[in-house]
Design a protein around this motif. Structure first.
Motif, PDB file in Angstrom:
ATOM      1  N   LEU A   1       0.828  -1.206   0.000  1.00 40.06           N
ATOM      2  CA  LEU A   1       0.000   0.000   0.000  1.00 40.06           C
ATOM      3  C   LEU A   1       0.866   1.261   0.000  1.00 40.06           C
ATOM      4  O   LEU A   1       0.562   2.243  -0.684  1.00 40.06           O
ATOM      5  CB  LEU A   1      -0.930   0.005   1.214  1.00 40.06           C
ATOM      6  N   GLU A   2       1.965   1.227   0.753  1.00 43.18           N
ATOM      7  CA  GLU A   2       2.873   2.376   0.805  1.00 43.18           C
ATOM      8  C   GLU A   2       3.512   2.631  -0.568  1.00 43.18           C
ATOM      9  O   GLU A   2       3.645   3.776  -1.005  1.00 43.18           O
ATOM     10  CB  GLU A   2       3.965   2.141   1.846  1.00 43.18           C
ATOM     11  N   VAL A   3       3.897   1.541  -1.230  1.00 40.23           N
ATOM     12  CA  VAL A   3       4.511   1.664  -2.566  1.00 40.23           C
ATOM     13  C   VAL A   3       3.511   2.266  -3.551  1.00 40.23           C
ATOM     14  O   VAL A   3       3.863   3.127  -4.370  1.00 40.23           O
ATOM     15  CB  VAL A   3       5.013   0.289  -3.061  1.00 40.23           C
ATOM     16  N   PHE A   4       2.257   1.830  -3.456  1.00 39.04           N
ATOM     17  CA  PHE A   4       1.229   2.375  -4.349  1.00 39.04           C
ATOM     18  C   PHE A   4       1.050   3.874  -4.114  1.00 39.04           C
ATOM     19  O   PHE A   4       0.920   4.653  -5.071  1.00 39.04           O
ATOM     20  CB  PHE A   4      -0.102   1.653  -4.138  1.00 39.04           C
ATOM     21  N   CYS A   5       1.055   4.283  -2.859  1.00 38.07           N
ATOM     22  CA  CYS A   5       0.921   5.711  -2.533  1.00 38.07           C
ATOM     23  C   CYS A   5       2.101   6.506  -3.087  1.00 38.07           C
ATOM     24  O   CYS A   5       1.927   7.608  -3.620  1.00 38.07           O
ATOM     25  CB  CYS A   5       0.817   5.907  -1.027  1.00 38.07           C
TER      26      CYS A   5
ATOM     27  N   SER B   1       2.971  10.711  -9.641  1.00 38.04           N
ATOM     28  CA  SER B   1       2.122  10.915 -10.835  1.00 38.04           C
ATOM     29  C   SER B   1       2.252   9.806 -11.860  1.00 38.04           C
ATOM     30  O   SER B   1       1.986  10.006 -13.043  1.00 38.04           O
ATOM     31  CB  SER B   1       2.440  12.270 -11.504  1.00 38.04           C
ATOM     32  N   GLU B   2       2.678   8.620 -11.412  1.00 40.14           N
ATOM     33  CA  GLU B   2       2.700   7.455 -12.298  1.00 40.14           C
ATOM     34  C   GLU B   2       1.283   6.911 -12.388  1.00 40.14           C
ATOM     35  O   GLU B   2       0.658   6.595 -11.382  1.00 40.14           O
ATOM     36  CB  GLU B   2       3.644   6.390 -11.737  1.00 40.14           C
ATOM     37  N   LYS B   3       0.773   6.820 -13.596  1.00 40.19           N
ATOM     38  CA  LYS B   3      -0.617   6.411 -13.782  1.00 40.19           C
ATOM     39  C   LYS B   3      -0.757   4.907 -13.575  1.00 40.19           C
ATOM     40  O   LYS B   3      -0.072   4.107 -14.223  1.00 40.19           O
ATOM     41  CB  LYS B   3      -1.094   6.792 -15.186  1.00 40.19           C
TER      42      LYS B   3
END
Length: 695
Positions: free
Chosen positions: A435-439, A445-447
């Protein structure tokens, strides 16, 4: 006499040029000059061609000066020759300057300039020049030909400029070029690049007389965009039309045949290509090796590889990757060493990806570690695709920290890299970190795409973090990924694991398209939350919709039967899975059946069922049965099952605890004391419980 000498020398220069003896041709030109014979425009044209083909820059630049000095630059064919020469020298700005300074231009020169731009990758410049040409901005309106249309269409395909490409298509129709096979082939190729296969096929069907190039373009377009069956159908239609396929045709359809259930079609196509004598082509030979490798028929892949007259690094990569998928790391390394020893070839990124794949598939950590060291030494670890395979390698071996380090130390990440690290973290139960990596990815701004989104939703599901899950649901809805199959299935699973079945149901029925994973997620979600009737009804609905149930489907069905205590129904579905759908029971199926029988009071039957299973060494299954024995106070079976558990894991505290509780319920205090003493002697420590809240 002078003219005869010029013609004679020019003829000899042309003769050497046609034979590929460029150095002798240039030597002859210099001899001619030393002999005092002045070259004419045809001599210059021939010598320019020699410089272009031999990439002789010094002589080429001297020729330009001489042509300028002699006043021949007004000859359009010489200007065209100079433009070609400068383009081959990758001096496109000089070619354009020459083009702009020409006092007048003809169709050939204009089309040549556009073609050269397109060939060397200056696609935007090719499109701008064509636009000016069409609209008369550069004083050569009306010079548009089928050749210039083809060049700009190829540039549009490279750019991915759909709007301009369609405008060029409209202009080609206006000029009547759309029925030309040359233009039609480029249109089919352009629409295939845009992944607009419907438009590509419409162009293809409207063409009258078509050569093999047009058919190849359409077949390749289908094969490269995931329409393999259509590519194969078109190949057979091509044969019916009496056209002879070439090596390009066979390369495309052999690649397409890899999606078939088995290698039968691939073998037939291989035999056809052999019959036509095309297997000497390196690309076709590589396609055959790749086809057999994907079906894990490595003996035939090796034979096809050995029969290739010429090999390149792609051929070796196909073989190494095949060994990698098959888990044969020894042969993968052997092939790599052969490739490494060849002077004319060097391993590339795909080579190392194949080697890392082989170490993962064969579960040999030391090989992957050594390959990683070589990668760092050669600098290939900076390649994004290689780095992604390294992250996957460490993740598969449960080394989440090493995976994160490999991800963070490399420069330049794409969405595949972010997805790889998140998937690896989820696989290793590092859900909070995922979850931290996704945040972090979102803040940069990586889509996110459907794969990264489904991975992080799985992390939220495993944590039962409903608030995070809802935020992620809102995010995928905002970016338009909520209707994607992978994302929708992950959302259903997330809501189910959080106990919010109504939301899972809503997501399920709002999905425009479903696959077996989607159905399985909803069936398992119902079953996990005690909605057994709904789960079984949905299973029957799935069958009526023509979706074939899988092993996971029956895990959900048996889980539903377990929660509802439906023993006879559970036995029926278990037999249906084995006999009708030919699905071999996994450890999960046996676990469901043991739980179903045990919790329904059929303790003896559950014990016999487990003893006759291929998973009788699975500790979790015996512990599940032991829990059932405790619930139903079946003392004699519990004693035996506890021994099975302790034989498998002597320091397992839960088996001692359950056995002690059973003795205590029977008021056998001496046995309770003995059990506790045995637990101390085995140094089995009871694991402390924990609880947590989401903040």
């Amino acid at each position: 006499m002078f003219c005869e000498n010029v013609v004679h020398w020019t003829s000899k220069i042309q003769s050497y040029s046609r034979k590929g003896s460029f150095q002798r041709a240039l030597s002859l030109f210099l001899k001619m000059r030393n002999a005092g014979i002045e070259p004419n425009e045809f001599t210059f044209s021939t010598t320019l061609t020699v410089c272009t083909q031999s990439l002789n820059k010094s002589v080429g630049l001297s020729l330009h000066s001489l042509i300028l000095k002699k006043g021949y630059l007004n000859q359009l064919f010489l200007s065209g020759g100079l433009i070609s020469m400068y383009s081959s020298f990758c001096r496109i700005s000089d070619a354009r300057q020459l083009f702009d300074e020409m006092p007048e231009r003809d169709e050939v020169v204009c089309n040549l300039m556009i073609a050269k731009y397109a060939q060397i990758g200056f696609s935007k410049e090719a499109c701008r020049l064509f636009y000016g040409m069409v609209n008369g901005f550069i004083h050569f309106r009306g010079f548009v030909s089928d050749f210039s249309v083809v060049s700009v269409l190829n540039a549009c395909a490279h750019l991915g400029c759909s709007r301009f490409g369609k405008s060029v298509h409209s202009y080609a129709i206006k000029l009547g070029f759309d029925s030309d096979a040359f233009v039609g082939s480029s249109l089919v190729g352009m629409y295939s690049k845009y992944k607009e296969l419907g438009s590509a096929r419409a162009v293809f069907d409207q063409l009258g007389t078509m050569d093999v190039v047009v058919w190849n373009t359409m077949i390749t377009g289908y094969a490269q965009n995931g329409y393999e069956e259509e590519a194969i159908e078109l190949f057979f239609e091509m044969e019916k039309q009496g056209l002879c396929p070439n090596y390009t045709t066979f390369s495309a359809v052999i690649d397409a045949s890899c999606v078939m259930p088995d290698e039968t079609l691939g073998r037939k196509l291989h035999a056809k290509a052999l019959k036509f004598g095309f297997l000497l082509d390196v690309y076709l030979g590589t396609a055959v090796v790749d086809m057999y490798s994907k079906f894990l028929i490595m003996t035939d892949a090796e034979r096809a590889f050995s029969e290739m007259g010429k090999k390149n690094v792609i051929s070796y990569n196909a073989l190494i990757t095949g060994y990698g998928i098959a888990g044969d790391h020894e042969n993968a390394l052997r092939s790599y060493k052969i490739l490494q020893s060849l002077e004319e070839m060097k391993p590339d990124a795909c080579t190392f990806i194949g080697l890392i794949t082989s170490s993962v598939a064969s579960a040999v950590y030391v090989v992957g570690e050594q390959v990683h060291s070589v990668l760092i030494k050669l600098g290939w670890d900076r390649d994004v695709l290689v780095r992604n395979s390294i992250v996957n390698f460490y993740s598969k071996f449960g080394l989440a920290k090493s995976a994160i380090k490999a991800f963070e130390t490399a420069q330049g990440s794409n969405i595949v890299s972010w997805t790889a690290i998140m998937t690896g973290l989820v696989q290793n139960n590092e859900h909070t970190k995922a979850l931290e990596v996704f945040c972090t990815m979102h803040n940069l701004s990586e889509k996110a795409d459907e794969f990264s989104s489904s991975s992080v939703i799985k992390a939220a599901a495993s944590l039962a973090a409903v608030s995070q899950g809802r935020l992620l649901h809102g995010h995928v809805f905002k970016v338009g990924l909520n209707n994607h199959i992978f994302v929708g299935s992950a959302l259903i699973d997330m809501y189910s694991k959080c106990g919010i079945v109504e939301d899972a149901k809503k997501v399920f029925y709002e999905m425009p398209e479903k696959n077996d994973v989607t159905w399985n997620s909803m069936i398992t979600g119902y079953a996990r939350n005690g909605f057994s009737d709904e789960a079984l009804n949905l299973f029957h609905e799935m069958i009526l919709c023509g979706v074939m149930p899988t092993s996971v489907t029956f895990v959900g069905v048996l889980l539903a039967c377990y929660h509802a205590g439906m023993v006879q129904e559970g036995k029926h579905y278990y037999q249906l899975m084995k006999s009708y759908y030919r699905i071999s029971p996994s450890a999960e199926h046996y676990s469901c059946m043991v739980n179903l029988l045990g919790h329904s009071g059929y303790i003896g039957e559950a014990e016999v069922f487990l003893l006759n299973s291929p998973y009788k060494e699975e500790l979790a299954l015996w512990k599940s049965l032991l829990t059932s024995c405790e619930a139903h106070r079946v003392f004699d079976v519990a004693s035996r099952v506890a021994k099975y558990c302790l034989n498998l894991k002597p320091d397992d505290s839960s088996a001692y605890t359950i056995l002690s509780n059973i003795y205590a319920s029977k008021q056998c205090w001496s046995e309770v004391e003995k059990t506790r003493d045995s637990m101390k002697m085995a140094d089995a420590v009871k694991e402390p419980g924990c609880s947590w809240i989401e903040a």
